[in-house]
Enzyme design. Structure first.
Site, PDB file in Angstrom:
ATOM      1  CB  CYS A   1      -0.919  -0.168   1.228  1.00 24.40           C
ATOM      2  SG  CYS A   1      -2.376  -1.121   1.183  1.00 24.40           S
TER       3      CYS A   1
ATOM      4  CE1 TYR B   1      -0.821   7.780  -6.891  1.00 19.37           C
ATOM      5  CE2 TYR B   1      -2.877   8.008  -8.197  1.00 19.37           C
ATOM      6  CZ  TYR B   1      -2.175   7.582  -7.158  1.00 19.37           C
ATOM      7  OH  TYR B   1      -2.979   6.820  -6.225  1.00 19.37           O
TER       8      TYR B   1
END
Ligand SMILES: NC(=O)c1ccc[n+]([C@@H]2O[C@H](COP(=O)([O-])OP(=O)(O)OC[C@H]3O[C@@H](n4cnc5c(N)ncnc54)[C@H](O)[C@@H]3O)[C@@H](O)[C@H]2O)c1
Length: 329
Positions: free
Chosen positions: A159, A236
């Site tokens: 994560c 991103y």
């Protein structure tokens, strides 16, 4: 033959077909184990101990049901998970779920994170390994901690991630995107994820396989930005697209040693990442989600991680968890 089973949340499943008999008894046993555990944990008397002992025996017996592949459905109980970015947001919810469901968890997060206090709040089944996921030495230390404290590694959930928001070229400021920022995002999100995968795979390979040849599960975190990246998300989106792209080849690489690899692509979730935004912006974002029109709860991400771990046929795939959200440009 039709069996009707009442699950703990009150819903009924109708099972048909030749395997339903075995499955019925196994699911019934799992519900019974949950009930006995609940009673056992809420009572300190000898009745409590008796319930816990019965739950262990019934749990063991239910794992022995032969002949059905469904008998290989795993439970989280007794497994050991490593969660990068586990001190906050989606990772933290995953750590909490693992521990609540009877697994142990190592929070792998930056030294400056809340990892230490989160681990303390979850008790003996949780530990914190201060780690930068891009460092080989740090990740090896984290895996070492899992081995020494909990004896094995069964699950890796990646994560840890960062984001920046810049246009590829800002015409008003006549400014190109910083190459350093691009490198940084790709380094943490792709290289950090890969670093954790390659090293954790070595630990999982040491596990005795179950009857399905299963040794471990890896769950990565991409984003819907991998598919519908918005203005300012070049770095991103590239990093999350990289995670999507490596899911299948890594699943193929690790298949011979019985390790599954899955990726979740979350939509918009109510984590500290979005908490900093003004309420107006948050509710605008929530309205973009067709249904349910709200931000996702990190617990819903953690629930999917559990489903992936428990279902042995999920492998080499990316699952969007986004309420049918498709981001605007
Ligand atoms: N929140 C969302 O809406 C959303 C949507 C799509 C994807 N994601 C992805 O989900 C993941 C988790 O996001 P979140 O919202 O929980 O964010 P978050 O900021 O709450 O948690 C991220 C964690 O990663 C840790 N981290 C950052 N760099 C690290 C490094 N180099 N080494 C170790 N740990 C590091 C941070 O300390 C933090 O604890 C991220 O990869 C993010 O891109 C989030």
């Amino acid at each position: 033959m039709v069996n009707s089973i009442f699950f703990k949340h009150g819903c009924t499943a109708l099972l048909t077909g030749s395997t339903s008999g075995l499955l019925f008894w196994r699911l019934l046993a799992e519900q019974l184990v949950d009930c006995l555990n609940l009673i056992g944990q809420s009572m300190s008397s000898s009745i409590g101990w008796f319930c816990l002992a019965c739950s262990s025996v019934i749990g063991w017996l239910s794992q022995q049901v032969p002949g059905s592949k469904m008998a290989n459905l795993r439970s989280l109980k007794g497994l050991v998970g490593i969660v990068t970015g586990g001190a906050s947001g989606l990772g933290r919810a995953t750590v909490e779920r693992l521990v609540r469901q009877g697994a142990s968890a190592v929070i792998v997060d930056l030294p400056k994170s809340e990892g230490s206090s989160v681990a303390q709040s979850l008790g003996d089944k949780c530990a914190f390994a201060p780690t930068d996921v891009t460092s080989e030495a740090d990740v090896k230390n984290a895996l070492q901690l899992a081995q020494s404290k909990f004896g094995r590694v069964d699950i890796l959930v990646n994560c840890a991630g960062i984001a920046v928001a810049f246009k590829t070229y800002n015409a008003n400021k006549q400014l190109p995107h910083s190459l350093e920022d691009f490198h940084r995002v790709v380094n943490v999100n792709i290289c950090g994820t890969f670093n954790a995968i390659r090293l954790a795979a070595g630990e999982m390979a040491k596990n005795e396989p179950n009857e399905d040849g299963h040794r471990g599960v890896i769950v990565n975190t991409a984003s819907v930005a991998a598919f519908d990246g918005q203005v300012g998300q070049a770095a991103y989106s590239a990093s999350k697209g990289g995670i999507v792209g490596m899911t299948l080849p890594i699943a193929r690489d690790l298949a011979p040693i019985g390790i599954r690899v899955m990726t979740i692509a979350p939509g918009l979730f109510a984590t500290p990442l979005l908490a900093g935004l003004p309420e107006k912006v948050r509710s605008f974002l929530a309205k973009q989600v067709p249904f349910p029109s709200r931000l996702g709860d990190p617990a819903e991400y953690a629930h999917l991680v559990q489903a992936i771990v428990e279902n042995p046929l999920l492998n080499g795939e990316v699952i969007r968890l986004d309420g049918a959200l498709r981001m605007m440009p």
